[in-house]
Scaffold this motif. Sequence first.
Motif, PDB file in Angstrom:
ATOM      1  N   GLY A  26     -64.070  -9.629 -22.111  1.00  0.00           N
ATOM      2  CA  GLY A  26     -64.779  -9.587 -20.834  1.00  0.00           C
ATOM      3  C   GLY A  26     -66.040 -10.434 -20.836  1.00  0.00           C
ATOM      4  N   ASP A  27     -66.721 -10.509 -21.986  1.00  0.00           N
ATOM      5  CA  ASP A  27     -67.940 -11.335 -22.085  1.00  0.00           C
ATOM      6  C   ASP A  27     -67.659 -12.807 -21.803  1.00  0.00           C
ATOM      7  N   THR A  28     -66.446 -13.267 -22.097  1.00  0.00           N
ATOM      8  CA  THR A  28     -66.131 -14.687 -21.900  1.00  0.00           C
ATOM      9  C   THR A  28     -66.021 -15.061 -20.428  1.00  0.00           C
ATOM     10  N   ARG A  29     -65.619 -14.080 -19.594  1.00  0.00           N
ATOM     11  CA  ARG A  29     -65.320 -14.348 -18.181  1.00  0.00           C
ATOM     12  C   ARG A  29     -64.336 -15.515 -18.079  1.00  0.00           C
ATOM     13  N   LEU A  30     -63.427 -15.578 -19.049  1.00  0.00           N
ATOM     14  CA  LEU A  30     -62.498 -16.698 -19.200  1.00  0.00           C
ATOM     15  C   LEU A  30     -61.644 -16.924 -17.953  1.00  0.00           C
ATOM     16  N   ARG A  31     -61.045 -15.867 -17.425  1.00  0.00           N
ATOM     17  CA  ARG A  31     -60.169 -16.039 -16.268  1.00  0.00           C
ATOM     18  C   ARG A  31     -60.957 -16.532 -15.066  1.00  0.00           C
ATOM     19  N   THR A  32     -62.135 -15.969 -14.842  1.00  0.00           N
ATOM     20  CA  THR A  32     -62.970 -16.374 -13.716  1.00  0.00           C
ATOM     21  C   THR A  32     -63.428 -17.815 -13.857  1.00  0.00           C
ATOM     22  N   ARG A  33     -63.808 -18.206 -15.067  1.00  0.00           N
ATOM     23  CA  ARG A  33     -64.391 -19.535 -15.295  1.00  0.00           C
ATOM     24  C   ARG A  33     -63.354 -20.646 -15.447  1.00  0.00           C
ATOM     25  N   THR A  34     -62.130 -20.295 -15.912  1.00  0.00           N
ATOM     26  CA  THR A  34     -61.147 -21.353 -16.203  1.00  0.00           C
ATOM     27  C   THR A  34     -59.782 -21.135 -15.550  1.00  0.00           C
ATOM     28  N   GLY A  35     -59.521 -19.920 -15.048  1.00  0.00           N
ATOM     29  CA  GLY A  35     -58.197 -19.608 -14.514  1.00  0.00           C
ATOM     30  C   GLY A  35     -57.182 -19.289 -15.588  1.00  0.00           C
ATOM     31  N   VAL A  36     -57.622 -19.190 -16.840  1.00  0.00           N
ATOM     32  CA  VAL A  36     -56.740 -18.932 -17.981  1.00  0.00           C
ATOM     33  C   VAL A  36     -56.719 -17.440 -18.291  1.00  0.00           C
ATOM     34  N   SER A  37     -55.540 -16.928 -18.613  1.00  0.00           N
ATOM     35  CA  SER A  37     -55.394 -15.527 -19.022  1.00  0.00           C
ATOM     36  C   SER A  37     -55.052 -15.457 -20.501  1.00  0.00           C
ATOM     37  N   ILE A  38     -55.648 -14.487 -21.188  1.00  0.00           N
ATOM     38  CA  ILE A  38     -55.299 -14.217 -22.587  1.00  0.00           C
ATOM     39  C   ILE A  38     -54.234 -13.130 -22.562  1.00  0.00           C
ATOM     40  N   VAL A  39     -53.026 -13.472 -22.981  1.00  0.00           N
ATOM     41  CA  VAL A  39     -51.915 -12.524 -22.909  1.00  0.00           C
ATOM     42  C   VAL A  39     -51.696 -11.780 -24.217  1.00  0.00           C
ATOM     43  N   ALA A  40     -52.278 -12.266 -25.305  1.00  0.00           N
ATOM     44  CA  ALA A  40     -52.169 -11.583 -26.597  1.00  0.00           C
ATOM     45  C   ALA A  40     -53.204 -12.169 -27.546  1.00  0.00           C
TER      46      ALA A  40
ATOM     47  N   ASP B 288     -51.214 -22.088 -24.774  1.00  0.00           N
ATOM     48  CA  ASP B 288     -51.901 -22.677 -25.915  1.00  0.00           C
ATOM     49  C   ASP B 288     -52.399 -21.548 -26.796  1.00  0.00           C
ATOM     50  N   TRP B 289     -52.685 -21.878 -28.038  1.00  0.00           N
ATOM     51  CA  TRP B 289     -53.177 -20.926 -29.019  1.00  0.00           C
ATOM     52  C   TRP B 289     -54.590 -21.378 -29.384  1.00  0.00           C
ATOM     53  N   LEU B 290     -55.567 -20.545 -29.028  1.00  0.00           N
ATOM     54  CA  LEU B 290     -56.971 -20.873 -29.257  1.00  0.00           C
ATOM     55  C   LEU B 290     -57.489 -19.998 -30.396  1.00  0.00           C
ATOM     56  N   THR B 291     -58.084 -20.609 -31.394  1.00  0.00           N
ATOM     57  CA  THR B 291     -58.584 -19.861 -32.547  1.00  0.00           C
ATOM     58  C   THR B 291     -60.082 -19.651 -32.431  1.00  0.00           C
ATOM     59  N   ILE B 292     -60.509 -18.419 -32.667  1.00  0.00           N
ATOM     60  CA  ILE B 292     -61.937 -18.088 -32.716  1.00  0.00           C
ATOM     61  C   ILE B 292     -62.390 -18.352 -34.150  1.00  0.00           C
ATOM     62  N   GLU B 293     -63.190 -19.381 -34.332  1.00  0.00           N
ATOM     63  CA  GLU B 293     -63.648 -19.768 -35.671  1.00  0.00           C
ATOM     64  C   GLU B 293     -64.968 -19.072 -36.020  1.00  0.00           C
ATOM     65  N   HIS B 294     -65.251 -18.961 -37.337  1.00  0.00           N
ATOM     66  CA  HIS B 294     -66.528 -18.419 -37.803  1.00  0.00           C
ATOM     67  C   HIS B 294     -67.672 -19.180 -37.141  1.00  0.00           C
ATOM     68  N   GLY B 295     -68.698 -18.468 -36.713  1.00  0.00           N
ATOM     69  CA  GLY B 295     -69.882 -19.096 -36.146  1.00  0.00           C
ATOM     70  C   GLY B 295     -69.779 -19.460 -34.673  1.00  0.00           C
ATOM     71  N   GLU B 296     -68.621 -19.257 -34.073  1.00  0.00           N
ATOM     72  CA  GLU B 296     -68.497 -19.569 -32.653  1.00  0.00           C
ATOM     73  C   GLU B 296     -69.100 -18.436 -31.821  1.00  0.00           C
ATOM     74  N   PRO B 297     -69.482 -18.732 -30.574  1.00  0.00           N
ATOM     75  CA  PRO B 297     -70.280 -17.782 -29.789  1.00  0.00           C
ATOM     76  C   PRO B 297     -69.592 -16.454 -29.447  1.00  0.00           C
ATOM     77  N   TYR B 298     -68.257 -16.382 -29.469  1.00  0.00           N
ATOM     78  CA  TYR B 298     -67.600 -15.149 -29.044  1.00  0.00           C
ATOM     79  C   TYR B 298     -67.117 -14.282 -30.204  1.00  0.00           C
ATOM     80  N   VAL B 299     -67.478 -14.622 -31.441  1.00  0.00           N
ATOM     81  CA  VAL B 299     -67.185 -13.735 -32.571  1.00  0.00           C
ATOM     82  C   VAL B 299     -67.987 -12.460 -32.347  1.00  0.00           C
ATOM     83  N   ALA B 300     -67.339 -11.305 -32.483  1.00  0.00           N
ATOM     84  CA  ALA B 300     -67.943  -9.972 -32.313  1.00  0.00           C
ATOM     85  C   ALA B 300     -68.357  -9.702 -30.860  1.00  0.00           C
ATOM     86  N   ARG B 301     -67.769 -10.450 -29.920  1.00  0.00           N
ATOM     87  CA  ARG B 301     -68.008 -10.201 -28.492  1.00  0.00           C
ATOM     88  C   ARG B 301     -66.680  -9.908 -27.819  1.00  0.00           C
TER      89      ARG B 301
END
Length: 167
Positions: free
Chosen positions: A110-124, A94-107
């Motif tokens: 690693g701060d997301t802990r995405l893989r640990t929390r969801t099992g999802v990997s960001i490949v690009a 899937d393609w996830l867009t980081i929108e203005h005002g969302e919590p992970y802009v400028a973070r």
Amino acid sequence: MITPRDIPVDRTPLPGVGLRLELMAADGNRLGVIHLQQGGIELFISRSDDPDLAAASVTLTPREAATLIELFGGSSFSHELSHLQEAAAGVAVDWLTIEHGEPYVARSLGDTRLRTRTGVSIVAVVRDGSVEPSPTPQFVFAAGDVLVAVGTADGLARAGALIRGEP
């Protein structure tokens, strides 16, 4: 020699559906494909004045899409990739867009802990038309970044919610 980069291609993430790729043909029609998240490809033709109204469309299985690629003179790599996609049927992209005002802009990723929390990997990460393959945990997100995420359908839904700051 004309290369695929000589013709502009519009890329539109379709959350929960897949990725829409289309180009404007010399005759004014828009030609495109939708790479479906759950596998397969939808091939379509639409008018330039209404790109959302398909004049014709057909949904192809991965094998049919690979055969069509070969008919157009595609590489055997594309054909092999199609077979790999069939073998990885439980894996979704899937393609996830980081929108203005969302919590992970400028973070960082690693701060997301995405893989640990969801099992999802960001490949690009796609930013302003450039691709950052295999971003490190230190990669800092910017508004407008498009994350190429790989995981299960459930994991991708949780990752999208996490990126948007939803509980």
